[in-house]
Motif scaffolding. Structure first.
Motif, PDB file in Angstrom:
ATOM      1  N   THR A   7       0.793  -1.225   0.000  1.00 57.21           N
ATOM      2  CA  THR A   7       0.000   0.000   0.000  1.00 57.21           C
ATOM      3  C   THR A   7       0.831   1.285   0.000  1.00 57.21           C
ATOM      4  O   THR A   7       0.261   2.374   0.081  1.00 57.21           O
ATOM      5  CB  THR A   7      -0.948   0.022   1.215  1.00 57.21           C
ATOM      6  OG1 THR A   7      -0.174  -0.162   2.424  1.00 57.21           O
ATOM      7  CG2 THR A   7      -1.985  -1.075   1.096  1.00 57.21           C
TER       8      THR A   7
ATOM      9  N   PHE B 218      -0.771   3.391  -3.655  1.00 59.77           N
ATOM     10  CA  PHE B 218      -2.167   2.973  -3.843  1.00 59.77           C
ATOM     11  C   PHE B 218      -2.858   4.113  -4.580  1.00 59.77           C
ATOM     12  O   PHE B 218      -3.237   5.121  -3.986  1.00 59.77           O
ATOM     13  CB  PHE B 218      -2.811   2.704  -2.485  1.00 59.77           C
ATOM     14  CG  PHE B 218      -4.152   2.019  -2.533  1.00 59.77           C
ATOM     15  CD1 PHE B 218      -4.597   1.352  -3.670  1.00 59.77           C
ATOM     16  CD2 PHE B 218      -4.970   2.036  -1.417  1.00 59.77           C
ATOM     17  CE1 PHE B 218      -5.820   0.721  -3.695  1.00 59.77           C
ATOM     18  CE2 PHE B 218      -6.210   1.401  -1.422  1.00 59.77           C
ATOM     19  CZ  PHE B 218      -6.632   0.744  -2.561  1.00 59.77           C
TER      20      PHE B 218
ATOM     21  N   ALA C 176      -5.182   2.766   3.682  1.00 62.65           N
ATOM     22  CA  ALA C 176      -5.720   1.762   2.766  1.00 62.65           C
ATOM     23  C   ALA C 176      -6.714   0.841   3.476  1.00 62.65           C
ATOM     24  O   ALA C 176      -7.756   0.467   2.904  1.00 62.65           O
ATOM     25  CB  ALA C 176      -4.583   0.946   2.158  1.00 62.65           C
TER      26      ALA C 176
END
Length: 278
Positions: free
Chosen positions: A86, A89, A129
């Motif tokens: 992540t 992202f 995330a």
């Protein structure tokens, strides 16, 4: 003669009742084509594992998982970006996961969560995330599949802050009895992988012995975490058979009874009975 470490374990005698492998990675197991997926599922069926949920942990593998679930009616999918990935992202990633999440044979959002063992992504990026995936799970009304590695407290904290989805599954549950109680008190489901069969996993085995029957799932996380006595060898969905039998012994329960319970739980959690081949 001792089998070589790289050899697949033998396919065991079929379970007395079929069971669902609640978390696997068919592509990472080497099944890339419809024919290879079918071959792997045939081996699983021979062991009494009649359905699987294959999980995407990158956008690319999520796309593959969603497609593979349309190739074979024994396969369902879960999609997300793994917490260790992540650090980057993008909006395009989010849009693609949103597109995949609403597909009928995608039955969960995952695996998402927090991983403090590896340092591939900073905690702040993982937290952001994770919160996004929680919101997606609620928006599409599909279970949230949690990856939790050395992050128990923060996982629960964020779920409490955001408001947990109606169904939460802790994939490859790794906590002790106290953490299992905290999860079950919140209504969460605990999915046990091959690690529960490791004889030195005393705290985990205590949790598996205690967890109420309607909160239990079984998984392989294949090709990783092959159950005892084949630890270190390639894992596949059929190996859920070994894990379920071990848990049944641990809980002093008949394997047929546990398999039927686990299957009912999987059908309820992932709404598998509502789906037909798309």
């Amino acid at each position: 003669m001792t089998p070589r470490k790289g050899e697949r374990p033998p396919v065991p005698e079929a379970l007395p009742a079929p069971v669902v492998d609640a978390h696997t990675h068919l592509d990472a197991c080497g099944a890339e084509t419809p024919e290879q997926v079918a071959e792997m599922l045939d081996r699983a069926n021979a062991a009494g594992v009649d359905r699987v949920i294959t999980v995407g942990d990158t956008v690319e593998s999520a796309r593959w998982a969603a497609q593979a679930a349309t190739w074979d009616d024994r396969v369902f999918a879960a999609v997300a970006l793994h917490p260790t990935r992540t650090s980057e992202f993008t909006d395009a990633d989010r849009s693609e996961l949103e597109r995949l999440a609403v597909q009928p044979r995608v039955v969960a959002i995952g695996e998402t969560g927090l991983d403090y063992y590896w340092d591939y992504a900073p905690p702040a990026a993982q937290h952001d995330a994770f919160r996004w995936h929680i919101e997606l799970s609620k928006r599409v009304d599909k279970p949230l599949m949690i990856h939790d590695r050395e992050a128990h407290d923060d996982i629960l904290k964020i779920l409490d802050e955001e408001g947990a989805p109606s169904t939460v599954v802790f994939h490859c549950f790794s906590g002790d009895l106290a953490f299992a109680r905290s999860c079950v008190e919140r209504g969460f489901v605990l999915s046990f992988a091959g690690t529960v069969t490791f004889k030195n996993a005393h705290a985990l085995r205590e949790a598996a012995r205690w967890v109420p029957a309607d909160h239990v799932l079984v998984e392989t996380d294949a090709p990783f975490l092959t159950p005892h006595p084949f630890r270190g060898r390639p894992n596949e969905p059929f190996c859920a058979n070994y894990t379920l039998r071990d848990i049944a012994t641990l809980r002093d329960q008949d394997p047929a009874e546990l398999a039927s319970t686990v299957t009912r739980n999987a059908e309820r959690v992932f709404k598998l009975r509502d789906l037909v081949q798309s």
